[in-house]
Enzyme design. Structure first.
Site, PDB file in Angstrom:
ATOM      1  N   SER A 141     -45.175 -34.536  22.060  1.00 41.76           N
ATOM      2  CA  SER A 141     -44.591 -35.824  21.667  1.00 41.76           C
ATOM      3  C   SER A 141     -44.948 -36.911  22.674  1.00 41.76           C
ATOM      4  CB  SER A 141     -43.069 -35.692  21.537  1.00 41.76           C
ATOM      5  OG  SER A 141     -42.741 -34.715  20.571  1.00 41.76           O
TER       6      SER A 141
ATOM      7  N   MET B  69     -36.975 -31.711  20.104  1.00 32.57           N
ATOM      8  CA  MET B  69     -36.440 -33.008  20.527  1.00 32.57           C
ATOM      9  C   MET B  69     -36.972 -34.117  19.614  1.00 32.57           C
ATOM     10  SD  MET B  69     -35.742 -33.096  24.584  1.00 32.57           S
ATOM     11  CE  MET B  69     -37.396 -33.420  25.149  1.00 32.57           C
TER      12      MET B  69
ATOM     13  N   LYS C  17     -46.697 -23.607  24.722  1.00 27.73           N
ATOM     14  CA  LYS C  17     -47.118 -24.782  25.495  1.00 27.73           C
ATOM     15  C   LYS C  17     -46.125 -25.045  26.638  1.00 27.73           C
ATOM     16  CE  LYS C  17     -47.375 -29.427  26.129  1.00 27.73           C
ATOM     17  NZ  LYS C  17     -46.308 -30.358  26.509  1.00 27.73           N
TER      18      LYS C  17
ATOM     19  N   GLY D 255     -47.686 -29.025  16.396  1.00 22.93           N
ATOM     20  CA  GLY D 255     -47.132 -27.857  17.082  1.00 22.93           C
ATOM     21  C   GLY D 255     -45.808 -27.437  16.472  1.00 22.93           C
ATOM     22  N   HIS D 256     -44.936 -28.421  16.232  1.00 23.20           N
ATOM     23  CA  HIS D 256     -43.650 -28.118  15.597  1.00 23.20           C
ATOM     24  C   HIS D 256     -43.860 -27.543  14.191  1.00 23.20           C
ATOM     25  CE1 HIS D 256     -42.286 -31.516  18.360  1.00 23.20           C
ATOM     26  NE2 HIS D 256     -41.605 -30.466  18.777  1.00 23.20           N
TER      27      HIS D 256
END
Length: 287
Positions: free
Chosen positions: A189, A33, A152, A39-40
Site C-alpha cells: 500500500s 489495513m 512479504k 497481494g491482498h
C-alpha cells in the site's frame, strides 16, 4: 456487495448465526489495513478456495505506528476497498472505527524475546506489540478456521505464528508467497507514496535479491560478504536514501553466518521518504 460491519457485537452475532445454521462451515480471514492491492487479492483468492465464507478486515491500526511514522497519511479509501472485495467475492467486511477497537488504550503488552525486538522491532519500538494486540483481537472477534498472511511481511508472519502456537489458538495460519508487480517490486500500500523516479529506484530491492541469488548459486555462502554486496548494490541507486538493515537469517529469523538454501534475505530501506521492506528466500533454483 459484501456485508459490512463496523461493530464487534454485530459481526460476532452474524458469524455465530451462520455457524449455527451450518455446523461444518469453515471461515477464512484476511486481516488488512485497507488500500487493497494484488497481494491482498491473492490472500482473498486462497481463502475463497479453502473456505465457505471469507471475512476481510479493513483497519489502520494506530498501535503499530510509532511517533513520526505515517499513520495520519496512510492511504485510506473504504469505497474503493469495498468495490475490490465485491469483485473478489468477499462475503463479509469488518471495518471498525478506533473507538470500537480501543474504547481505551490496552494495558496488555506482548513481547516475544528474540523475535519482536530484532529487525523491524529494533527500528520500530512497540510496533510488534501493536501488531500482536490487533491480530489477537481480530482473531477473537472473527474466530476463523484459517487466517491468511503474506510472506512479504515475513517477521510479522513469524510473530503471528508464534502467538498462535504459544497461546494454543484454534486457527490455522496460512502463509502466502509475496506478490510482485511485473517488474519485481513487492506489492505494498505504501508504493503509492513513490514518485515515478523513486519507484524506479525501489526496483533495486528486487534486483539486489537476484544479484545475491546469483552470488549464492556461484558458491558464495559467507553471509557477511553477501550482506555487504547487497548494501553496495542498493546504495548505487539514486533515491535509495538510507538502509535500516540487510540481514540473512534462517526460516525462524535467527541470523546465520554460513548461508544455506531456504535462508532469507530481509531488507528495510528508505526510497526518498518512503520506508519499504521486502525479503527473499535463497534457493539453488535457476531464475
Amino acid at each position: 456487495m459484501p456485508k459490512l460491519f463496523k461493530k464487534i457485537k454485530e459481526i460476532r452475532s452474524f458469524l455465530k448465526e451462520l455457524r449455527r445454521n451450518e455446523s461444518n462451515l469453515s471461515v477464512g480471514f484476511v486481516p488488512t489495513m485497507g488500500y487493497l492491492h494484488k497481494g491482498h487479492m491473492e490472500l482473498i483468492k486462497l481463502s475463497k478456495l479453502q473456505n465457505e465464507v471469507t471475512v476481510v478486515s479493513i483497519y489502520v491500526n494506530p498501535l503499530q505506528f510509532g511517533a513520526g511514522e505515517d499513520y495520519e497519511r496512510y492511504p485510506r479509501d473504504l469505497e474503493r476497498d469495498l468495490a475490490m472485495c465485491e469483485e473478489a467475492g468477499v462475503d463479509v467486511v469488518f471495518a471498525p472505527e478506533d473507538q470500537e477497537m480501543y474504547p481505551e488504550l490496552p494495558k496488555v503488552k506482548i513481547d516475544i524475546p528474540g523475535l519482536t525486538d530484532r529487525l523491524e522491532g529494533a527500528y520500530r519500538p512497540g510496533h510488534f506489540n501493536g501488531v500482536a494486540i490487533v491480530v489477537l483481537k481480530l482473531l477473537h472477534i472473527v474466530q476463523p478456521d484459517r487466517a491468511y498472511f503474506g510472506e512479504k511481511d515475513y517477521q510479522q508472519l513469524k510473530v503471528v505464528e508464534r502467538l498462535v502456537k504459544d497461546l494454543s489458538l484454534p486457527v490455522e495460519i496460512v502463509p502466502v508467497p509475496t506478490v510482485r508487480e511485473e517488474d519485481g517490486l513487492a506489492c505494498s500500500s505504501r508504493n503509492v507514496y513513490l514518485s515515478p523516479e523513486e519507484r524506479q529506484s525501489a526496483l533495486a530491492i528486487y534486483k539486489s535479491f537476484l544479484f545475491a541469488q546469483r552470488l549464492f548459486q556461484s558458491g558464495n555462502t559467507d553471509a557477511n560478504l553477501l550482506k555487504e554486496a547487497i548494501k553496495d548494490f542498493l546504495l548505487k541507486h539514486p533515491h535509495v536514501r538510507k538502509i535500516d538493515y540487510v540481514e540473512i537469517t534462517d526460516e525462524e529469523l535467527n541470523p546465520v553466518e554460513e548461508v544455506k538454501e531456504g535462508n532469507r534475505i530481509l531488507v528495510a530501506l528508505y526510497v526518498g521518504n518512503t520506508r519499504l521492506i521486502d525479503n527473499w528466500r535463497l534457493s539453488h533454483e535457476k531464475l
